[in-house]
Design an enzyme around this catalytic site. Structure first.
Site, short mmCIF file in Angstrom:
data_model
loop_
_atom_site.label_atom_id
_atom_site.label_comp_id
_atom_site.label_asym_id
_atom_site.label_seq_id
_atom_site.Cartn_x
_atom_site.Cartn_y
_atom_site.Cartn_z
N LYS A 154 0.90 -1.15 0.00
CA LYS A 154 0.00 0.00 0.00
C LYS A 154 0.94 1.20 0.00
CE LYS A 154 -2.10 3.57 2.14
NZ LYS A 154 -1.98 4.41 0.93
N HIS A 155 1.06 1.80 -1.19
CA HIS A 155 2.02 2.91 -1.29
C HIS A 155 1.30 4.22 -0.94
CE1 HIS A 155 5.86 4.39 -2.15
NE2 HIS A 155 6.17 3.63 -3.19
N ALA A 156 2.08 5.28 -0.73
CA ALA A 156 1.50 6.60 -0.47
C ALA A 156 0.62 7.00 -1.67
CB ALA A 156 2.60 7.61 -0.25
N SER A 207 5.32 8.51 8.88
CA SER A 207 5.38 9.47 9.98
C SER A 207 5.03 8.82 11.32
CB SER A 207 4.40 10.60 9.68
OG SER A 207 3.10 10.05 9.59
N GLU A 228 9.44 2.14 10.70
CA GLU A 228 10.54 3.06 10.34
C GLU A 228 9.90 4.44 10.24
OE1 GLU A 228 13.62 2.41 10.01
OE2 GLU A 228 13.86 0.32 9.43
N LEU A 229 10.11 5.25 11.28
CA LEU A 229 9.34 6.51 11.35
C LEU A 229 10.23 7.74 11.16
CD1 LEU A 229 7.05 5.35 14.29
CD2 LEU A 229 6.76 4.99 11.83
N CYS A 262 14.09 11.01 5.92
CA CYS A 262 14.00 10.73 7.36
C CYS A 262 15.35 10.92 8.01
CB CYS A 262 13.49 9.31 7.57
SG CYS A 262 14.46 8.07 6.71
N GLU A 359 9.77 17.10 13.60
CA GLU A 359 10.48 16.76 12.37
C GLU A 359 10.16 17.84 11.34
OE1 GLU A 359 9.17 13.29 10.04
OE2 GLU A 359 11.28 12.95 9.55
P1 NAP Z 1 2.83 9.33 6.09
O1 NAP Z 1 1.92 10.43 5.82
O2 NAP Z 1 2.88 8.78 7.47
O3 NAP Z 1 2.45 8.18 5.06
C1 NAP Z 1 3.18 6.97 4.98
C2 NAP Z 1 2.26 5.86 4.51
O4 NAP Z 1 1.31 5.60 5.55
C3 NAP Z 1 1.43 6.23 3.28
O5 NAP Z 1 1.24 5.07 2.51
C4 NAP Z 1 0.11 6.70 3.88
O6 NAP Z 1 -0.97 6.56 2.99
C5 NAP Z 1 -0.01 5.75 5.05
N1 NAP Z 1 -0.81 6.27 6.18
C6 NAP Z 1 -0.82 7.52 6.67
N2 NAP Z 1 -1.64 7.59 7.73
C7 NAP Z 1 -2.16 6.36 7.90
C8 NAP Z 1 -3.08 5.79 8.82
N3 NAP Z 1 -3.63 6.51 9.79
N4 NAP Z 1 -3.40 4.49 8.70
C9 NAP Z 1 -2.84 3.73 7.73
N5 NAP Z 1 -1.97 4.21 6.84
C10 NAP Z 1 -1.61 5.50 6.92
O7 NAP Z 1 4.32 9.69 5.70
P2 NAP Z 1 4.85 10.31 4.33
O8 NAP Z 1 4.47 11.76 4.31
O9 NAP Z 1 4.43 9.47 3.19
O10 NAP Z 1 6.42 10.13 4.50
C11 NAP Z 1 7.19 10.98 5.26
C12 NAP Z 1 7.47 10.41 6.63
O11 NAP Z 1 8.09 9.13 6.51
C13 NAP Z 1 8.44 11.25 7.42
O12 NAP Z 1 8.04 11.32 8.76
C14 NAP Z 1 9.75 10.47 7.28
O13 NAP Z 1 10.70 10.74 8.28
C15 NAP Z 1 9.26 9.08 7.32
N6 NAP Z 1 10.25 8.15 6.76
C16 NAP Z 1 10.93 7.32 7.60
C17 NAP Z 1 11.91 6.48 7.10
C18 NAP Z 1 12.68 5.55 7.99
O14 NAP Z 1 13.33 4.67 7.46
N7 NAP Z 1 12.65 5.71 9.28
C19 NAP Z 1 12.19 6.50 5.73
C20 NAP Z 1 11.47 7.37 4.91
C21 NAP Z 1 10.50 8.19 5.43
P3 NAP Z 1 -1.63 7.83 2.25
O15 NAP Z 1 -0.58 8.42 1.39
O16 NAP Z 1 -2.74 7.23 1.48
O17 NAP Z 1 -2.07 8.76 3.35
#
Ligand code: NAP
Length: 454
Positions: A154-156, A207, A228-229, A262, A359
């Site tokens: 399930k990608h973004a 996130s 991985e947040l 991240c 962040e």
């Molecule tokens: P995000 O908004 O949390 O979304 C990530 C994924 O989760 C997307 O597929 C999103 O789907 C889904 N999602 C969001 N809220 C959800 C919920 N309540 N229930 C189920 N699925 C949910 O993060 P992002 O904006 O795509 O990416 C940026 C974040 O990722 C930053 O915080 C970054 O630091 C972190 N990150 C961490 C790492 C690591 O290795 N630690 C690596 C890369 C990125 P939708 O798009 O459909 O909302």
């Protein structure tokens, strides 16, 4: 959020996709499970061949896939093509090493024979972010498939073309159809998928709020998770550091991936004695960054991936300034078509400000003065996050002692934090738990089974 491609460099909608209906999702989960029952019996030598073929496809079409990445999330094209190339590396790495990582381990006990096996567990769901839309998926999928599991992605919602391209790559390489499946779905129905009895584990990169939600849903179903947040990585510069090297790395470490990584350095903690020198050079370099069209090979900083994220970033900067932060350079949305934000440095930061506590996902650096090295380490640890850290000093013995005190999943001394298939990757505190990559990563989604023979 609608599932669509909006080019962040132009703000134009390029493609809209229909979400998969529930019946289709259910059917894919069932087919994935059926595929698993055969796939787990396929010899690892065969899996290895398919993974090496996947690497070849990625290398042959690196520019093509790089362009899709740039169109969907705006990173400079050079970085996008390099990301595709890195995915080929992780395929080759696990093709080469998975067999050894998963080899039966003999242990001497009171039995006539006892050993540990690493059995696959089944269907693994991956919820992935847009920021490294290929790399994040491959670093989950490659070890999972090599271990005999099957993957659901399930990608973004803003990177559907990447999601479909990755599915196609695995199929073209010869993987049976449902060893890897993309689900074009929103986040609302993720809970239903986690509930499904055929889904055995979940990995999320994203996130902190998404991590908490996935952990809750998975916990309610007793399903294993890897999270991985986010991060707010410190970049600590001590008095005896090579300042020029530190400054040029600081700019790259903050601006890589348009500031949306991240493990981007986010808090620049510099000891008092060299603070002014570092500051002046840092500002000068940030002001000379080539901002522009991400399709242009010369561009160093492209747009923010989505309009809402650009305004969120701007709000964090504005709130920090209202609370007393000083803008040394940038600090604003750029007047341009597309979602561009100026390379920014903020100083005079203190606890409670977004630029100190949260962040910051964009080209905004938080510059913080420390009294000495101990104060610098305390500031580095004064965060809810603990993903990566970078430490700059010419005294390597001291650096190693300080590294032991830093609360993070990795510390890079005199270098920029980066991921590498050979090294484990992950965080502590609110940056998540579990590890990806290396032999640790492939063992997250296996049944570590003891066999004891009398
Ligand atoms: P995000 O908004 O949390 O979304 C990530 C994924 O989760 C997307 O597929 C999103 O789907 C889904 N999602 C969001 N809220 C959800 C919920 N309540 N229930 C189920 N699925 C949910 O993060 P992002 O904006 O795509 O990416 C940026 C974040 O990722 C930053 O915080 C970054 O630091 C972190 N990150 C961490 C790492 C690591 O290795 N630690 C690596 C890369 C990125 P939708 O798009 O459909 O909302």
């Amino acid at each position: 959020m609608a599932i669509q491609t909006i080019n962040p460099a132009t703000g134009k909608i390029e493609k809209i996709f229909d979400e998969y209906p529930t019946e289709k999702v259910q059917s894919i989960i069932e087919k994935a499970h059926e595929t698993f029952l055969n796939w787990r019996e396929v010899p690892i030598t065969e899996r290895k061949k398919l993974m090496n073929r996947t690497a070849e496809i990625l290398k042959e079409k690196r520019n093509h896939y790089g362009e899709i990445i740039t169109r969907e999330m705006g990173k400079p094209i050079k970085q996008a093509s390099a990301e595709v190339e890195k995915c080929a590396w992780v395929c080759e790495y696990y093709a080469e090493n998975a067999e050894q990582f998963l080899q039966r381990e003999k242990v001497k006990t009171d039995a006539s024979e006892s050993y540990i096996e690493f059995d696959p567990i089944g269907v693994v769901l991956a919820v992935m972010p847009w920021n490294f839309p290929f790399w994040q998926v491959f670093r989950f999928a490659v070890p999972a498939l090599m271990a005999g599991n099957v993957g659901l992605l399930k990608h973004a919602s803003n990177v559907p073309m990447c999601a479909l391209a990755i599915e196609e790559i695995f199929h073209t390489a010869g993987f049976p159809k449902h060893t890897f499946s993309t689900l074009l779905i929103g986040s609302k129905i993720v809970g239903e998928i986690i509930n499904h009895p055929y889904v055995k584990a979940v990995t999320l990169t994203g996130s902190e709020p998404a991590g908490k939600q996935i952990a809750k849903l998975s916990g309610a179903n007793l399903k294993k998770t890897v999270l991985e947040l986010g991060g707010s990585d410190p970049f600590v510069v001590l008095e005896d550091a090579n300042i020029d090297h530190a400054v040029s790395t600081a700019v790259t470490a903050r601006l890589i991936n348009n500031g949306q990584s991240c493990i981007a350095a986010k808090r620049f903690i510099v000891v008092e004695k060299i603070y002014d020198k570092f500051k002046d050079k840092f500002v000068e370099k940030m002001e000379n960054v080539a901002v522009g069209d991400p399709m242009d090979e010369k561009t160093e900083l492209g747009p923010i991936a989505r309009e809402d994220l650009m305004y969120e970033l701007d709000a964090q900067v504005k709130k920090s300034v209202e609370m007393g932060a000083k803008v040394l350079t940038g600090g604003k949305v750029l007047e341009a078509t597309g979602y561009y934000y100026a390379p920014t440095i903020l100083s005079e930061l203190h606890k409670g400000m977004p630029a100190y506590n949260e962040e910051i996902f964009g080209p905004v650096a938080s510059l913080i003065k420390a009294k000495d090295e101990n104060d610098a380490v305390n500031i580095a640890n004064d965060s809810n996050f603990g993903l990566g850290a970078s430490l700059w000093t010419n005294d390597l013995n001291k650096a190693k002692k300080l590294a032991a005190k830093i609360e993070s999943g990795n510390v890079f001394i005199n270098g920029m934090v980066k991921s590498d298939p050979r090294l484990p990757f992950g965080g502590v505190k609110n940056s998540g738990y579990g590890r990806e990559l290396s032999h640790y990563g492939i063992k997250e989604f296996v049944n570590i089974k003891t066999v004891w023979v009398k």
